[in-house]
Design an enzyme around this catalytic site. Structure first.
Site, PDB file in Angstrom:
ATOM      1  N   HIS A 214      -7.731   9.551  -2.043  1.00 12.19           N
ATOM      2  CA  HIS A 214      -6.792   9.588  -0.521  1.00 12.19           C
ATOM      3  C   HIS A 214      -7.274  10.264   0.626  1.00 12.19           C
ATOM      4  O   HIS A 214      -7.874  10.245   1.561  1.00 12.19           O
ATOM      5  CB  HIS A 214      -5.807  10.279  -0.764  1.00 12.19           C
ATOM      6  CG  HIS A 214      -4.198  10.067   0.311  1.00 12.19           C
ATOM      7  ND1 HIS A 214      -3.173  10.511   0.246  1.00 12.19           N
ATOM      8  CD2 HIS A 214      -4.434   8.727   1.382  1.00 12.19           C
ATOM      9  CE1 HIS A 214      -2.287   9.502   1.112  1.00 12.19           C
ATOM     10  NE2 HIS A 214      -3.358   8.697   2.425  1.00 12.19           N
TER      11      HIS A 214
ATOM     12  N   TYR B 276       3.150  10.162  -0.534  1.00 11.98           N
ATOM     13  CA  TYR B 276       3.668   9.033   0.177  1.00 11.98           C
ATOM     14  C   TYR B 276       5.056   9.735  -0.365  1.00 11.98           C
ATOM     15  O   TYR B 276       6.796   9.269   0.159  1.00 11.98           O
ATOM     16  CB  TYR B 276       4.112   7.626   0.596  1.00 11.98           C
ATOM     17  CG  TYR B 276       2.950   7.612   0.459  1.00 11.98           C
ATOM     18  CD1 TYR B 276       1.477   8.410   1.961  1.00 11.98           C
ATOM     19  CD2 TYR B 276       2.300   6.003   1.478  1.00 11.98           C
ATOM     20  CE1 TYR B 276       0.838   7.863   2.353  1.00 11.98           C
ATOM     21  CE2 TYR B 276       1.272   5.731   1.877  1.00 11.98           C
ATOM     22  CZ  TYR B 276       0.239   6.517   2.426  1.00 11.98           C
ATOM     23  OH  TYR B 276      -0.747   6.236   2.962  1.00 11.98           O
TER      24      TYR B 276
ATOM     25  N   LYS C 295       3.031  -1.279   8.956  1.00 12.99           N
ATOM     26  CA  LYS C 295       4.651  -0.359   8.529  1.00 12.99           C
ATOM     27  C   LYS C 295       6.131  -0.742   9.475  1.00 12.99           C
ATOM     28  O   LYS C 295       5.849  -0.428  10.806  1.00 12.99           O
ATOM     29  CB  LYS C 295       4.208   0.644   7.656  1.00 12.99           C
ATOM     30  CG  LYS C 295       5.248   2.126   6.965  1.00 12.99           C
ATOM     31  CD  LYS C 295       6.473   2.604   7.947  1.00 12.99           C
ATOM     32  CE  LYS C 295       5.754   3.028   8.954  1.00 12.99           C
ATOM     33  NZ  LYS C 295       7.315   3.835   9.775  1.00 12.99           N
TER      34      LYS C 295
ATOM     35  N   VAL D  13      10.157  -0.813   8.870  1.00 16.67           N
ATOM     36  CA  VAL D  13      11.653  -0.892   8.169  1.00 16.67           C
ATOM     37  C   VAL D  13      12.577  -1.774   8.627  1.00 16.67           C
ATOM     38  O   VAL D  13      13.347  -2.138   7.971  1.00 16.67           O
ATOM     39  CB  VAL D  13      12.212   0.448   7.595  1.00 16.67           C
ATOM     40  CG1 VAL D  13      11.687   1.279   6.806  1.00 16.67           C
ATOM     41  CG2 VAL D  13      12.719   1.778   9.480  1.00 16.67           C
TER      42      VAL D  13
ATOM     43  N   ASN E  92       5.136  -8.882  12.594  1.00 16.92           N
ATOM     44  CA  ASN E  92       3.414  -8.826  11.763  1.00 16.92           C
ATOM     45  C   ASN E  92       3.065  -9.294  10.826  1.00 16.92           C
ATOM     46  O   ASN E  92       1.212  -9.994  10.719  1.00 16.92           O
ATOM     47  CB  ASN E  92       4.276  -7.340  11.383  1.00 16.92           C
ATOM     48  CG  ASN E  92       4.162  -5.792  12.236  1.00 16.92           C
ATOM     49  OD1 ASN E  92       4.205  -6.327  13.015  1.00 16.92           O
ATOM     50  ND2 ASN E  92       4.334  -4.901  12.161  1.00 16.92           N
TER      51      ASN E  92
ATOM     52  N   LYS F 192      -2.882   5.866  -4.355  1.00 19.30           N
ATOM     53  CA  LYS F 192      -4.167   7.029  -3.945  1.00 19.30           C
ATOM     54  C   LYS F 192      -3.865   8.459  -4.750  1.00 19.30           C
ATOM     55  O   LYS F 192      -2.577   8.762  -4.248  1.00 19.30           O
ATOM     56  CB  LYS F 192      -4.362   7.478  -2.807  1.00 19.30           C
ATOM     57  CG  LYS F 192      -3.576   5.899  -1.288  1.00 19.30           C
ATOM     58  CD  LYS F 192      -4.392   6.035  -0.306  1.00 19.30           C
ATOM     59  CE  LYS F 192      -3.754   5.255   0.371  1.00 19.30           C
ATOM     60  NZ  LYS F 192      -2.183   4.242   0.275  1.00 19.30           N
TER      61      LYS F 192
ATOM     62  N   ASP G 253       0.918  -1.022  -0.091  1.00 17.14           N
ATOM     63  CA  ASP G 253       0.003  -0.255   0.046  1.00 17.14           C
ATOM     64  C   ASP G 253       0.471   1.050   0.034  1.00 17.14           C
ATOM     65  O   ASP G 253       1.648   1.283   0.856  1.00 17.14           O
ATOM     66  CB  ASP G 253      -1.033   0.209   1.323  1.00 17.14           C
ATOM     67  CG  ASP G 253      -1.511   1.497   1.374  1.00 17.14           C
ATOM     68  OD1 ASP G 253      -3.151   0.900   0.524  1.00 17.14           O
ATOM     69  OD2 ASP G 253      -1.431   2.440   1.773  1.00 17.14           O
TER      70      ASP G 253
ATOM     71  N   ARG H 108      10.354  -6.835  12.833  1.00 17.65           N
ATOM     72  CA  ARG H 108       9.260  -6.441  13.053  1.00 17.65           C
ATOM     73  C   ARG H 108       8.204  -6.406  11.917  1.00 17.65           C
ATOM     74  O   ARG H 108       7.005  -6.642  11.915  1.00 17.65           O
ATOM     75  CB  ARG H 108       8.767  -5.353  13.085  1.00 17.65           C
ATOM     76  CG  ARG H 108       7.895  -4.724  13.811  1.00 17.65           C
ATOM     77  CD  ARG H 108       7.510  -4.871  14.509  1.00 17.65           C
ATOM     78  NE  ARG H 108       8.468  -4.689  15.776  1.00 17.65           N
ATOM     79  CZ  ARG H 108       8.334  -3.654  16.930  1.00 17.65           C
ATOM     80  NH1 ARG H 108       7.779  -1.957  16.385  1.00 17.65           N
ATOM     81  NH2 ARG H 108       9.239  -3.231  18.138  1.00 17.65           N
TER      82      ARG H 108
END
Length: 285
Positions: free
Chosen positions: A112, A54, A236, A238, A246, A79, A49, A242
């Site tokens: 958006h 962004y 989200k 990086v 997730n 978006k 996404d 993690r």
């Protein structure tokens, strides 16, 4: 079972299917996006996404190419930038999205924000422009983000296409259930952004108690809550560990009492972490 086959897919109102868990790239710097996307795809994610605002669509496309995963196996959402709601501007912006990604289509394209205080309150003509993208096949599905019930009702009254999704803020502190219920009643799937309230819910004692009881992390518990409520979610990160954590939310389930306990953490409007869609009017410079 392959990693990606763990993730359920949901059917949109246009018949297309969407993976219920995805990887979000909001606030990931453009020069770090390709690596993060590649890592997510290696772990098993098949849903990315992004958004024009962004500024990392190019990194998303590069990360998919670098991963070696076939484009047809990756669900990509972007978006529309808030500055390009006028139809001709939206057309040019969408062309640039495809160019940045390096693909000839996106799986899902969203408005958006409704921006009701801008453009003379006209997001209907913007939506009709997205209908063009769906009609010509360059957007397989179209939807909205941050739309309130009255915004959705305006689209229903004045246009032909029901949004496939509405991407809205949802987490245990802000369950946004009225908008979610409207979506359920009108075949609009809910996508949850800020799914852990920017980390705020992770230190809640109720979340901690459930996590300790079932031997999972607080983030995994909250993400599983989203999944079991039927929403689409895309955390989200990086950090490789993690990102992997997730993804590991399909080997356990929450009981009804646990789901209810998390839902009861709702604080209503006071729990909102992001802008209110009725007043938000940000346009990037």
């Amino acid at each position: 079972m392959t990693a990606d086959s763990q993730v359920p897919s949901l059917t949109l109102n246009d018949g297309n299917r969407i993976p219920q868990l995805g990887f979000g790239v909001f606030q990931i710097p453009p020069d770090e996006t390709a690596a993060a996307v590649r890592t997510a795809l290696e772990i098993g994610y098949r849903h990315i996404d992004t958004a024009e605002m962004y500024q990392n669509e190019a990194g998303v496309g590069q990360g998919i190419r670098d991963s070696g995963v076939d484009r047809g196996e990756v669900y990509v959402t972007s978006k529309l930038n808030n500055g390009f709601h006028k139809p001709d501007d939206a057309r040019r912006a969408f062309d640039k999205t495809l160019e940045a990604l390096g693909f000839d289509y996106v799986d899902l394209f969203l408005i958006h924000w409704p921006l009701p205080t801008l453009y003379d309150g006209d997001f209907v003509s913007t939506w009709k422009t997205l209908e063009e993208f769906k009609s010509d096949g360059r957007a397989r599905s179209i939807g909205v983000s941050n739309f309130q019930i009255h915004h959705l009702e305006e689209l229903a009254r004045d246009t032909e296409t029901v949004p496939a999704v509405n991407q809205i803020e949802v987490h245990p502190y802000f369950t946004n259930d009225a908008v979610r219920a409207y979506g359920i009643d009108h075949t609009i799937l809910t996508e949850a952004w800020s799914p852990i309230a920017q980390g705020a819910v992770l230190t809640d004692p109720v979340v901690g108690q459930i996590a300790q009881k079932i031997g999972k992390s607080p983030a995994q518990v909250v993400l599983r809550w989203h999944i079991e409520r039927g929403d689409i979610v895309f955390p989200k990160s990086v950090t490789t560990e993690r990102i992997k954590e997730n993804f590991e939310i399909f080997d356990f389930e929450l009981g009804d009492d646990e789901i209810d306990a998390l839902t009861e953490l709702d604080k209503g409007e006071a729990g909102r972490t992001g802008p209110n869609p009725d007043t938000f009017d940000y346009i990037p410079k």
